[in-house]
Design an enzyme around this catalytic site. Structure first.
Site, short mmCIF file in Angstrom:
data_model
loop_
_atom_site.label_atom_id
_atom_site.label_comp_id
_atom_site.label_asym_id
_atom_site.label_seq_id
_atom_site.Cartn_x
_atom_site.Cartn_y
_atom_site.Cartn_z
CD GLN A 78 -3.05 1.05 2.12
OE1 GLN A 78 -3.13 0.12 2.91
NE2 GLN A 78 -3.92 2.03 2.08
CG PHE A 79 1.46 3.92 -3.58
CD1 PHE A 79 1.59 5.30 -3.73
CD2 PHE A 79 0.37 3.30 -4.18
CE1 PHE A 79 0.67 6.03 -4.45
CE2 PHE A 79 -0.55 4.03 -4.91
CZ PHE A 79 -0.40 5.40 -5.03
CB THR A 80 -1.96 5.37 -0.02
OG1 THR A 80 -2.45 4.23 0.66
CG2 THR A 80 -2.39 5.35 -1.49
#
Length: 149
Positions: A78-80
């Site tokens: 989850q790059f967020t």
């Protein structure tokens, strides 16, 4: 690396209508590789997560790790988690590792958890995933491998 860890009774990942992974009791681990992270960082974070004592013992105190209770891990990229929300209304993600590094380190993190004796399922890097979970507690823990602003 950053990780958002949730103690779950169950969790699953669905991609394009197909359930690709699922676990019962254990940890849902959302993880993000950051600029400058490497395999050693991923291994150290995996070791910290594996020892995190957030499951109840006989006295009802959070005193057991996921391996102690026979639980599993579901690791989802989850790059967020790299979001910079310090200015404006639109988060910036420039602190996240480039996709090729992010995928490599996410996979390395999951494999290292397995090498520590934990059953591990994963999401699909870069896919539009639907993550379902039943948070137990709720218990949600934030871990970061380095001090960052």
């Amino acid at each position: 690396m950053r990780a958002l860890i949730q103690r779950v009774s169950e969790a699953s990942v669905t991609v394009d209508g197909n359930r690709i992974s699922e676990i019962g009791q254990g940890l849902l681990i959302l993880c993000c590789a950051m600029q400058g992270d490497d395999e050693k960082v991923a291994e150290k974070l995996a070791e910290r997560v594996s020892k995190l004592r957030i499951f109840k013992d006989e006295a009802g105190k959070m005193n057991r790790a996921v391996g102690d209770i026979g639980g599993a891990c579901l690791v989802v990229s989850q790059f967020t988690l790299a979001a910079d929300t310090s200015r404006g209304n639109r988060p910036g993600f420039s602190a996240a590792a480039p996709p090729e590094d992010g995928d490599r380190l996410y996979q390395h993190f999951a494999r290292h958890l397995e090498s520590l004796g934990l059953p591990v399922q994963t999401g699909e890097f870069g896919a539009d995933m639907k993550v379902a979970l039943l948070n137990d507690g709720p218990v949600t823990i934030w871990m970061d491998s380095a001090d960052r602003p």
